[in-house]
Design a protein around this motif. Structure first.
Motif, short mmCIF file in Angstrom:
data_model
loop_
_atom_site.label_atom_id
_atom_site.label_comp_id
_atom_site.label_asym_id
_atom_site.label_seq_id
_atom_site.Cartn_x
_atom_site.Cartn_y
_atom_site.Cartn_z
N GLU A 76 0.83 -1.21 0.00
CA GLU A 76 0.00 0.00 0.00
C GLU A 76 0.87 1.26 0.00
O GLU A 76 0.58 2.23 -0.72
CB GLU A 76 -0.92 0.00 1.22
CG GLU A 76 -2.03 -1.03 1.15
CD GLU A 76 -2.95 -0.93 2.35
OE1 GLU A 76 -2.80 0.02 3.14
OE2 GLU A 76 -3.84 -1.80 2.48
N SER B 75 2.67 1.62 -3.44
CA SER B 75 1.68 1.96 -4.47
C SER B 75 1.26 3.42 -4.35
O SER B 75 1.14 4.13 -5.36
CB SER B 75 0.45 1.06 -4.33
OG SER B 75 0.79 -0.30 -4.51
N HIS B 76 1.04 3.86 -3.12
CA HIS B 76 0.69 5.26 -2.88
C HIS B 76 1.81 6.18 -3.36
O HIS B 76 1.56 7.24 -3.96
CB HIS B 76 0.42 5.46 -1.38
CG HIS B 76 -0.17 6.79 -1.06
ND1 HIS B 76 0.60 7.94 -0.96
CD2 HIS B 76 -1.45 7.17 -0.81
CE1 HIS B 76 -0.16 8.96 -0.66
NE2 HIS B 76 -1.42 8.53 -0.57
N SER C 250 -4.28 4.49 -11.79
CA SER C 250 -4.43 3.46 -10.74
C SER C 250 -3.39 2.39 -10.97
O SER C 250 -2.77 2.31 -12.04
CB SER C 250 -5.83 2.85 -10.79
OG SER C 250 -6.06 2.24 -12.05
N SER D 229 -2.45 -1.91 -9.59
CA SER D 229 -2.84 -3.09 -8.82
C SER D 229 -1.64 -4.00 -8.66
O SER D 229 -0.92 -4.26 -9.63
CB SER D 229 -3.98 -3.83 -9.54
OG SER D 229 -4.30 -5.01 -8.84
N VAL E 160 -3.74 -5.53 -3.97
CA VAL E 160 -3.96 -4.18 -3.45
C VAL E 160 -4.19 -3.27 -4.65
O VAL E 160 -3.34 -3.16 -5.54
CB VAL E 160 -2.75 -3.69 -2.62
CG1 VAL E 160 -2.97 -2.24 -2.19
CG2 VAL E 160 -2.55 -4.59 -1.41
N TYR E 161 -5.37 -2.66 -4.66
CA TYR E 161 -5.73 -1.76 -5.75
C TYR E 161 -5.68 -0.34 -5.23
O TYR E 161 -6.39 0.01 -4.28
CB TYR E 161 -7.12 -2.10 -6.27
CG TYR E 161 -7.56 -1.23 -7.42
CD1 TYR E 161 -6.97 -1.35 -8.67
CD2 TYR E 161 -8.56 -0.28 -7.25
CE1 TYR E 161 -7.37 -0.56 -9.72
CE2 TYR E 161 -8.97 0.52 -8.29
CZ TYR E 161 -8.38 0.38 -9.54
OH TYR E 161 -8.77 1.18 -10.57
N THR E 162 -4.85 0.50 -5.86
CA THR E 162 -4.69 1.90 -5.46
C THR E 162 -5.14 2.79 -6.61
O THR E 162 -4.70 2.60 -7.77
CB THR E 162 -3.22 2.20 -5.11
OG1 THR E 162 -2.77 1.25 -4.13
CG2 THR E 162 -3.08 3.60 -4.55
N SER F 201 -6.30 3.26 -1.29
CA SER F 201 -5.89 1.88 -1.54
C SER F 201 -6.94 0.93 -0.98
O SER F 201 -7.54 1.20 0.08
CB SER F 201 -4.53 1.59 -0.87
OG SER F 201 -3.50 2.33 -1.49
N ARG G 209 -7.73 -3.32 -0.34
CA ARG G 209 -7.26 -4.70 -0.33
C ARG G 209 -8.39 -5.59 -0.83
O ARG G 209 -9.52 -5.51 -0.35
CB ARG G 209 -6.85 -5.13 1.08
CG ARG G 209 -5.66 -4.34 1.62
CD ARG G 209 -5.26 -4.86 2.99
NE ARG G 209 -4.15 -4.07 3.55
CZ ARG G 209 -3.56 -4.35 4.70
NH1 ARG G 209 -3.96 -5.42 5.42
NH2 ARG G 209 -2.57 -3.58 5.14
#
Length: 406
Positions: A86, A89-90, A101, A103, A120-122, A131, A133
Motif C-alpha cells: 500500500e 503503491s501510494h 491506478s 494493482s 492491493v488496488y490503489t 488503496s 485490499r
C-alpha cells in the motif's frame, strides 16, 4: 490615322499577342505547378512532423509510467507485505500524475494467510489516493495477469473493467504489466499500472502545435478499434472498418489494413463525407497506431490561394500584354503610316504637303526622316535653281540695256 493604318496596326498587335500570350501562360503554368508541388510537399512534411512529435509525446507519456513502475518494482519485490504494498503503491501514484491506478496481485503461496487471492488496488480519486485490499477478486484468469506471467513487461489492450464489487470503475484504461519476482527468481505476482485514455487524449489535444484548426488525432488498437476519437460514440465501440461499404469505402478499408498491420505512411481518404489527408505510424512498444487526420480544405488553403493569385496574375498580365503590344505597334508603325498618307497625297498632286520629321531611332522612324530630309534637300536645290535662273534672267536683261544705250 487611316483605316488601312488601323487595320495594319491591329493585325500586327494580334500577331504579336498570339506569339506572346502562349509563352506567358506557359511560363505562368510552370510556375504554378512548381509552386503547388512545393506547397503540397511542405504541407506533407509539416503533417509528418506534427505526427512524429505527437508520437514522441505519446511515447514519453507512456515511458514515464514504465520508468516509474520499473524503478519501484524492486521495492515491492523486497517488501511483499500488505502495508508495504500500500505504501509503495501510494508513492508511485503520488510521484507520477499520469498514472490513474495500479494493482499489485500476488501468487497464492506468497501471502497464504489472506487466501488464494490477494491484491492491493490503489486509485487516484480527485485529489485523494486511496488503496483497497481485495481478497475476492479472481484475477488469475485475467488476460493482463496471464500475459505478465510469461516473464516480460508489456502493454495490454484497453479495457473498461478492472475490478468487480468493491471498486466501481468504468473509465477505459490501458495497463502496463510486469512480473514481480522473489529472491530466488520465482514469480511472486504482477504489478499492473493503468492510465486513462481520456487523460492521454487531453494531453494530445492540448499540445500547442496545431497549425490547422480542423486537424485531429486517432489512436487505434491492433484490430483498428478507436481508443482516441473526437466522436465519443466511437471510442472503444467502433473500429475503422465499422459502417464501411466494401464497394464505396475502399480507401478507408485500405487505410485500415495498413494501420492494423503497423505500417507508416500517408493516404488520401473520404472520412465522414470529407476528403482528408491521413498520416499514420505505429506507437513504439505497443500494437497501437496513431493517425493524424487533416481535411483537404485546410491543408490546401495555400494551394487554393495560389490558384486565385495565378488567375489574377493571368488577367493582369494579358491586359498588360495587349496594352503594351498595341502601344508599341502604334509607336513603331506611326511614322510609316504617316509617310504612306503623305505619299498618297503627293501621288494625287498635292506636292506642297509637308512630310513630318520623325525622331524615332528605329528603321520605321528613319525612313520618313530620310524621306523628309531628302525632300527638304530637293526643295532647297529647286529653290537654289530658281534663284539662280532668276539672277541669270536679270543679268541678261541688264546686258541688253547697256548695248542699247551704246
Amino acid at each position: 490615322m487611316s483605316k488601312t493604318s488601323q487595320k495594319l496596326s491591329r493585325r500586327l498587335s494580334l500577331g504579336i499577342t498570339l506569339l506572346a500570350v502562349p509563352i506567358f501562360i506557359g511560363t505562368l503554368g510552370i510556375l504554378f505547378l512548381q509552386s503547388s508541388r512545393l506547397i503540397r510537399l511542405e504541407a506533407t512534411e509539416r503533417t509528418s512532423s506534427i505526427l512524429n512529435k505527437t508520437t514522441l509525446d505519446v511515447r514519453h507519456f507512456m515511458n514515464t509510467i514504465e520508468v516509474s513502475t520499473d524503478a519501484n518494482a524492486w521495492l515491492l519485490e523486497e517488501n511483499l507485505t500488505p502495508d508495504s504494498i500500500e505504501s509503495i503503491s501510494h508513492r508511485i501514484l503520488k510521484m507520477n500524475p499520469n498514472i490513474l491506478s495500479l494493482s499489485v496481485s500476488t501468487e497464492p503461496d506468497v501471502l497464504p494467510q489472506f487466501g488464494p487471492h490477494f491484491s492491493v488496488y490503489t486509485v487516484r480519486d480527485a485529489n485523494m489516493i486511496n488503496s483497497y485490499r481485495e481478497t475476492e477478486y479472481a484475477y488469475y484468469d485475467k488476460l493482463w495477469y496471464k500475459t505478465a506471467l510469461k516473464g516480460e513487461p508489456c502493454w495490454m489492450e484497453p479495457f473498461s473493467e478492472h475490478t468487480e464489487g468493491t471498486i466501481n470503475y468504468h473509465d477505459a484504461v490501458a495497463s502496463y504489466c510486469r512480473p514481480l519476482h522473489t529472491a530466488d527468481g520465482k514469480i511472486a505476482g504482477v504489478i499492473s499500472v493503468d492510465f486513462s485514455f481520456s487523460l492521454l487524449a487531453k494531453v494530445i489535444n492540448e499540445l500547442e502545435q496545431h497549425p490547422y484548426p480542423g486537424m485531429y488525432f486517432l489512436l487505434m488498437g491492433k484490430d483498428g478499434r478507436f481508443f482516441i476519437h473526437p466522436d465519443e460514440t466511437k471510442r472503444f465501440r467502433k473500429t475503422i472498418f465499422s459502417d464501411t461499404d466494401p464497394n464505396e469505402d475502399t480507401e478507408i478499408i485500405a487505410l485500415g489494413h495498413e494501420i492494423v498491420n503497423g505500417k507508416q505512411g500517408m493516404r488520401h481518404a473520404n472520412i465522414d463525407g470529407q476528403f482528408c489527408h491521413v498520416a499514420f505510424q505505429p506507437v513504439p512498444g505497443t500494437d497501437w497506431s496513431l493517425a493524424l487526420v487533416l481535411p483537404d480544405n485546410e491543408i490546401l488553403t495555400d494551394y487554393n490561394l495560389l490558384g486565385y493569385i495565378v488567375v489574377l496574375m493571368s488577367i493582369i498580365g494579358l491586359i498588360l500584354i495587349l496594352w503594351m503590344t498595341n502601344k508599341v505597334v502604334k509607336q513603331t508603325t506611326s511614322p510609316v503610316m504617316n509617310l504612306l498618307d503623305m505619299t498618297k497625297q503627293i501621288t494625287e498632286g498635292n506636292y506642297d504637303e509637308t512630310i513630318p520629321y520623325s525622331n524615332e531611332p528605329n528603321t520605321a522612324g528613319g525612313t520618313p526622316r530620310e524621306y523628309a530630309e531628302n525632300r527638304g534637300c530637293h526643295r532647297a536645290t529647286q529653290a537654289a535653281k530658281q534663284r539662280a535662273s532668276g539672277r541669270h534672267r536679270s543679268g541678261g536683261v541688264g546686258n541688253e540695256g547697256e548695248r542699247g544705250l551704246r
